[in-house]
Each structure stands twice: as structure tokens, then as C-alpha cells.
Scaffold this active site. Structure first.
Site, PDB file in Angstrom:
ATOM      1  N   THR B  28       0.859  -1.176   0.000  1.00  0.00           N
ATOM      2  CA  THR B  28       0.000   0.000   0.000  1.00  0.00           C
ATOM      3  C   THR B  28       0.898   1.229   0.000  1.00  0.00           C
ATOM      4  O   THR B  28       1.683   1.414   0.927  1.00  0.00           O
ATOM      5  CB  THR B  28      -0.910   0.010   1.247  1.00  0.00           C
ATOM      6  OG1 THR B  28      -1.600  -1.242   1.319  1.00  0.00           O
ATOM      7  CG2 THR B  28      -1.916   1.130   1.171  1.00  0.00           C
ATOM      8  N   LYS B 140       3.992  -9.167   4.248  1.00  0.00           N
ATOM      9  CA  LYS B 140       2.714  -8.490   4.016  1.00  0.00           C
ATOM     10  C   LYS B 140       1.911  -9.367   3.057  1.00  0.00           C
ATOM     11  O   LYS B 140       1.655  -9.022   1.906  1.00  0.00           O
ATOM     12  CB  LYS B 140       2.953  -7.089   3.432  1.00  0.00           C
ATOM     13  CG  LYS B 140       1.785  -6.137   3.648  1.00  0.00           C
ATOM     14  CD  LYS B 140       2.203  -4.706   3.371  1.00  0.00           C
ATOM     15  CE  LYS B 140       1.016  -3.758   3.423  1.00  0.00           C
ATOM     16  NZ  LYS B 140       0.680  -3.357   4.798  1.00  0.00           N
ATOM     17  N   GLU B 173       1.980  -5.146  17.217  1.00  0.00           N
ATOM     18  CA  GLU B 173       1.748  -4.071  16.239  1.00  0.00           C
ATOM     19  C   GLU B 173       0.309  -3.617  16.344  1.00  0.00           C
ATOM     20  O   GLU B 173      -0.480  -4.201  17.096  1.00  0.00           O
ATOM     21  CB  GLU B 173       2.027  -4.582  14.818  1.00  0.00           C
ATOM     22  CG  GLU B 173       1.124  -5.733  14.393  1.00  0.00           C
ATOM     23  CD  GLU B 173       1.582  -6.441  13.101  1.00  0.00           C
ATOM     24  OE1 GLU B 173       2.641  -6.096  12.566  1.00  0.00           O
ATOM     25  OE2 GLU B 173       0.849  -7.340  12.668  1.00  0.00           O
TER      26      GLU B 173
END
Lengths: 274, 274
Positions: B28, B140, B173
Site C-alpha cells: 500500500t 505483508k 503491532e
């Protein structure tokens, strides 16, 4: 045949959350004589999975009809259902008023050698482990990278399946099947409260064991339990039950518990290839 | 704009392994003045992820060009890349000779309140935990159900982010961001060798800390470390750095470490909204 939300179509929205996040569930059904097998059990599991993920459950009558339409194109084959949370904006938060996407498609029957049910199969141990998360355990969700990596570990067509351990070292399942272990006069299958997929055929086998008066339990299974087992066999909706005839270097024989359950499944007409 | 393998198109193949298994990766990127920011770092991470998953890496020049074409449609916005192992047969085994699918699409800039960078944000602790699997940690990848479930835990728009623990209780996270903790004169961020996503902005912040001579470490972070921290802040490629001004009931202030790093990021022109 491919139906997306009931319409014949070739493509899925590039915004679908199934693609972006694996935000959905799936079912794989065997088709025999143009009819899906164990349909009620598959629909129930899908409903239960939707409840756990907070996805609006499908209208069962509509989905059932679509599965029947797709299954009717195959004498012998496979129908797969993908059911996702639908299109989403960018970001993990499910959009308000979002509507799930249902995809129903068919595949040819996999060309498994026909003698696997009788003679049994060769199985290996995978190096890829399963992570533990009770929140997702048991679900047939679309986050399946661990299975992809495990299945990538071998290409030898003689090896039918690979067994996976969890990160703590317990034996959980095969990449595409559940595991049963016969030992000490009992039928055991790994407990799936921390990881793994609770297969429809596994559920049926546990129900059958109960009906037949076979002592059975879902429990923690260690690698040593495999060494001591008198029988090992694998289950899923397509294969029915495959006895393990070799696990790595160890030879086994198909045994009476597997044979009895196979006969029972055959008698109930729930096997695609009896 | 939506490009699938370079072609403007509306739909993804219903056979894509990204949809069936989450068998792929994503990136992203922030877009400012019609240009993607930190493009080299995103492309490098994607390449590294492909290597770890055994997916054929993209032709970087081609992908770079597609990203630039899509980014050029937005003064300020977001470009997302989905890169999957491509179409697959039924079953987990990657098909021989399979070719990856690359999807490049854009989104409007998210309407985050503009004062978050200065004033900081409210953050909650999520109940949904992250499973540990070193094989997938840091990537990711497209298996993101844990983040979806965590982000579904709240709807209050005043809460900007939720922090996630792993199954062993360590802090890892946010649902969409990495976490930095300032304590004892050091900048700490959770070690991601067992789970979590190694963000591009996180990597840049660690590099900047090194350049600026700020003592920094990737380490195990416990909930108590959050209680003792003098500063907490969040990072990702879109938000840059958001200081935490409230974590559950605890109030904090944006502090000098976050301010210094924000100034440095601004000076380097890598923030979409400086």
C-alpha cells in the site's frame, strides 16, 4: 460452470475482501451422479463459520439451489463454494451494509489413483507448521498460506499427503485432510481448538464412531502417538477415508477400524467413488 | 484505475489463488502530487516477500511503470498492489508453469483527521491475538483475517488504531501500523520474527534512527513496557507517524523522539500529508 451471486460470470470484483484479506470461507463438495454429497453438513459448517467470523450467513435455499445447478453439470466431480464478506473499502474494517459474495464453481474429479482407498497411501511429515489461534481454529477460512507452503514441500506423486504439526509440536492434520489414529483400542483425532480445519468427513466419522459404539476422542496427538498407532487414516469429503500404508519410513497396514468405517460410509452413499 | 496484468479490467479470475488461499502479497503506497512515495522500498519488500513464498518475482520495471500510471490519476491518494501466485487448479499445490497475477489499483486518500500527526491518536488494546508462525512472520501476505477480526472490535471513529498481542502475550503491532516505544532512552519496536508485518515506514524509521544516532532496537515488547514508555507512536506508509495520546485509560504526550523523526520524514519528502 461458475456462478457469482447466482449469475454466470467470469470475474470477481478486484475489490473483494476474499482476495484482499482472505476474508471468507469455503467448502469443497464431492459430486456423484450430478448430485452434491453431504450437502447439509457442508451448508451447516458454512453457516457456523459465518457466525464465528461475523459474516452475514447465506440464504441457504438460494445457495443450495446454486450448488445443485452447478453439480448437475458433472456425473462425477467437485463443487467448490467461496463465500466472502464481499466488497470492501480500503482498510480492514468491514464496510457498513456490505453484502457477502458467493461463488459456486465446479472442477473435474481429481485423478487420484483408484487403489488408494484399498491399498492405502504414502504420507510424509511437513516442515511447515500450523500457527495456533483459537479465534480461527476449526474454520475452513480463506487464509491458507500454511497449507500452500506445506503442499509445496514435495512433488513426488507417490506421496499422497503431508502431515502438519502445530508450532508447539502436536500433530494436527494433513494439508487437505484430517487425521485419525487408532491406538490402545480407541479412535483418536487431533483436537482442533487451537488450529486446523474441522472437516465435514471428520465430523461424520466421529458421529459414525459414536453410533457404532467405537470409543473415539478428540485429543492432543503427539508424534510418538503416530509411532505407536495400529492404524492411521486420512479423511476428507472427496477421498472419504484413505488408510496410511507408509508414513515416512514406517510401514503400516489398512486396519479393521478404517475398513469398518469405509464400509459404513459406502453403505450410506456418501462417497463419490465407493 | 485498475490494472490487472497491465490491462484495464474490472474483474479478477475466480480461479486466482489470491482469492482461494490468500496466496500472495500486497503493498500500500501513498501518492502525493501524482507520484508514489517510497516506491523503491515497497518494490524491494515485494521482491523479498516473493522469494520467501516461492512466487516468481515481478518484472520490477513493468510493475514500477504500472504503479506510476495508476498513481498519476491522483493528486493525493493511495495505490495498492496485489501480487498473487496466479490461477491455480483445485488443491493447494502450486501449478507447474503458473504465472503470477499483478493487480494495481488506486483509492482516494483516507479521510483521517489532519490533526492526528500533531495532537496524536487514541488507541485501544484488541482482544484478537496474532498467531505465531516464523515462516510467515514479517510478510505483508494476503492472509489477514486476524486484522479483519481485530479491526471489527470497535467502531468508535475517535479510536484510531488497536494494538494486537501475539498468542504468548507480547505486544506486536497495530491492526494497520507498526508500533514504536520510547523508554529508558531507547527507541524500541517489537521484533517481528514470529509474527507481524514488517512495514516499509517501520524500516525507514529504523534506518533514520541509525543515521541520527538514536539508540534503537527490535525486541520483545511486553504490555508493561507500554506502561513505562515515555512515548508511543505508530507508523505506516500512509500515516507517517502518529503519536499515541491515549492508550486505553492512560494519557501520553507526543514526545521529542517522535517529533524529531516526523521532522526528518517531512524533510525527506516521504510523507503524503506533511
Amino acid at each position: 460452470v461458475l456462478l457469482i451471486d447466482g449469475e454466470p460470470d467470469g470475474g470477481v470484483s478486484a475489490l473483494d475482501r476474499g482476495l484482499h484479506y482472505g476474508d471468507g470461507l469455503f467448502e469443497t463438495l464431492a459430486v456423484r451422479d450430478r448430485r452434491p454429497l453431504l450437502l447439509d453438513r457442508h451448508l451447516s459448517r458454512l453457516q457456523a463459520g459465518c457466525a464465528r467470523l461475523g459474516i452475514e450467513a447465506p440464504a441457504t435455499a438460494v445457495l443450495r439451489r446454486e450448488i445443485e445447478v452447478v453439480a448437475a453439470t458433472r456425473e462425477l466431480g467437485v463443487v467448490k463454494i467461496l463465500f466472502t464478506r464481499g466488497r470492501g473499502g480500503r482498510g480492514y474494517a468491514p464496510p457498513e451494509g456490505g453484502r457477502p459474495t458467493r461463488i459456486v464453481l465446479d472442477y473435474p474429479w481429481p485423478d487420484y489413483p483408484r487403489d488408494r482407498t484399498d491399498r492405502g497411501v504414502r504420507v510424509r511429515m511437513c516442515a511447515t507448521r500450523l500457527a495456533c489461534n483459537p479465534r480461527l481454529a476449526g474454520l475452513k477460512h480463506l487464509n491458507r498460506l500454511e497449507q500452500v507452503l506445506a503442499r509445496s514441500e514435495w512433488t513426488d506423486p507417490e506421496v499422497a499427503e503431508g502431515l502438519m504439526l502445530d508450532l508447539e509440536g502436536a500433530v494436527v492434520e494433513g494439508t487437505m485432510s484430517n487425521l485419525f489414529v487408532v491406538g490402545g483400542g480407541r479412535l483418536l483425532t487431533p483436537d482442533l481448538s487451537r488450529c486446523g480445519v474441522a472437516g465435514v468427513m471428520r465430523g461424520l466419522v466421529l458421529d459414525l464412531a459414536h453410533e457404532l459404539g467405537l470409543p473415539a476422542a478428540q485429543t492432543r496427538v503427539e508424534a510418538q502417538d503416530l509411532d505407536r498407532a495400529s492404524e492411521l487414516f486420512l479423511s476428507n469429503s472427496l477421498i472419504g477415508l484413505w488408510p496410511v500404508r507408509r508414513l515416512e519410513e514406517r510401514a503400516l497396514e489398512p486396519g479393521p477400524v478404517c475398513r469398518r468405517l469405509q464400509a459404513e460410509l459406502r453403505a450410506r452413499g456418501v462417497l463419490a467413488v465407493p
